[in-house]
Write an enzyme that holds these catalytic residues in place. Structure first.
Site, PDB file in Angstrom:
ATOM      1  CG  MET A  34       0.674 -29.384 -14.981  1.00 26.82           C
ATOM      2  SD  MET A  34       1.069 -28.852 -13.313  1.00 26.82           S
ATOM      3  CE  MET A  34      -0.403 -29.350 -12.448  1.00 26.82           C
ATOM      4  N   GLY A  35       0.172 -33.333 -17.852  1.00 19.82           N
ATOM      5  CA  GLY A  35       0.108 -34.772 -18.113  1.00 19.82           C
ATOM      6  C   GLY A  35      -1.046 -35.443 -17.392  1.00 19.82           C
ATOM      7  CG  HIS A  41      -5.618 -33.238 -20.392  1.00 17.15           C
ATOM      8  ND1 HIS A  41      -5.692 -34.112 -19.348  1.00 17.15           N
ATOM      9  CD2 HIS A  41      -5.106 -32.081 -19.892  1.00 17.15           C
ATOM     10  CE1 HIS A  41      -5.236 -33.534 -18.242  1.00 17.15           C
ATOM     11  NE2 HIS A  41      -4.883 -32.297 -18.544  1.00 17.15           N
ATOM     12  N   GLY A 152      -8.561 -25.007 -20.775  1.00 16.90           N
ATOM     13  CA  GLY A 152      -9.897 -25.494 -20.438  1.00 16.90           C
ATOM     14  C   GLY A 152     -10.633 -24.521 -19.522  1.00 16.90           C
ATOM     15  CE  LYS A 154     -11.451 -29.471 -12.889  1.00 17.70           C
ATOM     16  NZ  LYS A 154     -10.065 -29.074 -12.613  1.00 17.70           N
ATOM     17  CG  ASP A 155      -7.884 -25.355 -14.570  1.00 18.65           C
ATOM     18  OD1 ASP A 155      -8.107 -25.689 -13.403  1.00 18.65           O
ATOM     19  OD2 ASP A 155      -7.448 -26.155 -15.417  1.00 18.65           O
ATOM     20  CD  GLN A 158      -4.095 -22.534 -15.564  1.00 22.31           C
ATOM     21  OE1 GLN A 158      -3.226 -22.796 -14.761  1.00 22.31           O
ATOM     22  NE2 GLN A 158      -4.579 -23.444 -16.388  1.00 22.31           N
ATOM     23  CB  VAL A 181     -14.650 -32.961 -20.757  1.00 23.01           C
ATOM     24  CG1 VAL A 181     -15.203 -34.359 -21.038  1.00 23.01           C
ATOM     25  CG2 VAL A 181     -14.268 -32.269 -22.059  1.00 23.01           C
ATOM     26  CB  SER A 190      -9.810 -32.961 -12.208  1.00 22.63           C
ATOM     27  OG  SER A 190      -8.646 -32.814 -11.425  1.00 22.63           O
TER      28      SER A 190
HETATM   29  O1  PAF Z   1      -3.647 -26.084 -16.017  1.00 21.12           O
HETATM   30  C1  PAF Z   1      -2.578 -26.709 -15.901  1.00 21.12           C
HETATM   31  O2  PAF Z   1      -2.513 -27.925 -16.086  1.00 21.12           O
HETATM   32  C2  PAF Z   1      -1.333 -25.950 -15.507  1.00 21.12           C
HETATM   33  O3  PAF Z   1      -1.613 -24.917 -14.626  1.00 21.12           O
HETATM   34  C3  PAF Z   1      -0.540 -25.434 -16.709  1.00 21.12           C
HETATM   35  C4  PAF Z   1      -1.330 -24.402 -17.487  1.00 21.12           C
HETATM   36  C5  PAF Z   1      -0.167 -26.594 -17.616  1.00 21.12           C
HETATM   37  C6  PAF Z   1       0.749 -24.761 -16.240  1.00 21.12           C
HETATM   38  O4  PAF Z   1       1.565 -25.649 -15.537  1.00 21.12           O
END
Ligand code: PAF
Length: 286
Positions: A34-35, A41, A152, A154-155, A158, A181, A190
């Protein structure tokens, strides 16, 4: 090679453009983001660049995974800086669509359900988060057909849910997971850390300290793990614990009392107005 000699990434803004730029390539590696890119990242991108030539970093703040009272409007957006960072790393493609491009009909009628585990832990505190995240990940996979997608650790929840979706829906993609990291104080990186002021940044260290304490107590079993983690949080009034759970990595359900073997400790807390998550893999004995 200096940055001047590396080609700038091709910026893909449409689904059709992404499909056409990537068609015929069988070495596409996707890093969904999400930038507001940080060193966490960068680690994902560096791993992606080891895995294939055609690395695509997607940058899309996905409204579908934010609740009505969440930080969608203020979520950090730094597209130009992000592209510069990806250029320096040698990333060939950036997919940065608009919301209208990703959701042309506005309200989304067809969504992926993250199931019961999707409603636990993060999903309990942020209803709809994982249905929204899985839906956009499925769309990204369908648009770009990567051979590998990189996430990652970290999530952790997810990652579990994405892997399960990929298995359940027979999506032909490998999942690569990169370790969390941390900054010099142990705080997991984050994009939301940018919301923390100096006192909050200091307090936020308590999350990783709690996980370290949990890990050091794994020999004593779940009760010892939870007590050690809670003890580490006690001296930090700015940290409001949301949940602290020990889960089975294969099912992501809470580990049974007396469980032994691999487990994951999940923690989420609010530090000031900012919600942070972290996790640690442990091996339970006792
Ligand atoms: O982990 C994230 O940044 C978001 O949940 C993702 C996987 C880019 C989906 O929007």
């Amino acid at each position: 090679m200096t940055e001047n000699m590396i080609a700038r990434p091709v910026i893909l803004e449409t689904v059709a453009g992404a499909r056409s730029a990537l068609s015929g390539r069988n070495d596409v590696v996707l890093v969904p983001t999400m930038g507001a890119l940080h060193a966490g990242h960068v680690a994902l991108v560096e791993r992606a660049l080891e895995l294939g030539q055609s690395v695509v970093v997607s940058i899309f703040v996905n409204p579908l995974q934010f609740g009505p009272t969440e930080d969608l409007d203020v979520y950090p957006r730094h597209l130009d800086e992000d592209i510069d960072k990806l250029h320096a790393l040698g990333v060939p493609f950036v997919f940065a669509p608009s919301v209208e491009e990703m959701y042309p009909s506005g309200t989304v009628q067809t969504k992926i359900s993250a199931g019961s585990v999707g409603g636990m832990y993060e999903g309990r505190s942020r209803p709809g988060l994982f249905d929204g995240a899985l839906t956009v990940v499925a769309k990204l996979l369908n648009i770009m057909h990567p051979s590998t997608v990189v996430f990652g650790q970290k999530d952790a929840q997810q990652v579990f849910l994405v892997r399960r979706m990929i298995g359940d829906l027979n999506i032909p993609v490998a999942v690569e997971v990169v370790d969390t990291v941390r900054d010099e104080n142990g705080l997991a990186l984050s994009s939301r850390n940018s919301f923390l002021d100096g006192r909050e940044l200091h307090a936020a260290r308590a999350l990783s300290q709690a996980l370290e304490a949990a890990s050091s107590s794994a020999d004593g079993g779940i009760d010892a793990v939870l007590a050690a983690a809670q003890g580490a949080l006690m001296g930090e009034p700015l940290v409001q614990l949301d949940y602290l759970k020990v889960v089975n990595p294969d099912t992501f359900l809470p580990s049974d009392d007396g469980a032994r073997g691999p487990a994951v400790v999940l923690i989420a807390a609010r530090v000031g107005n900012t919600r942070l998550i972290d996790n640690e893999r442990i091996v339970l004995a006792g």
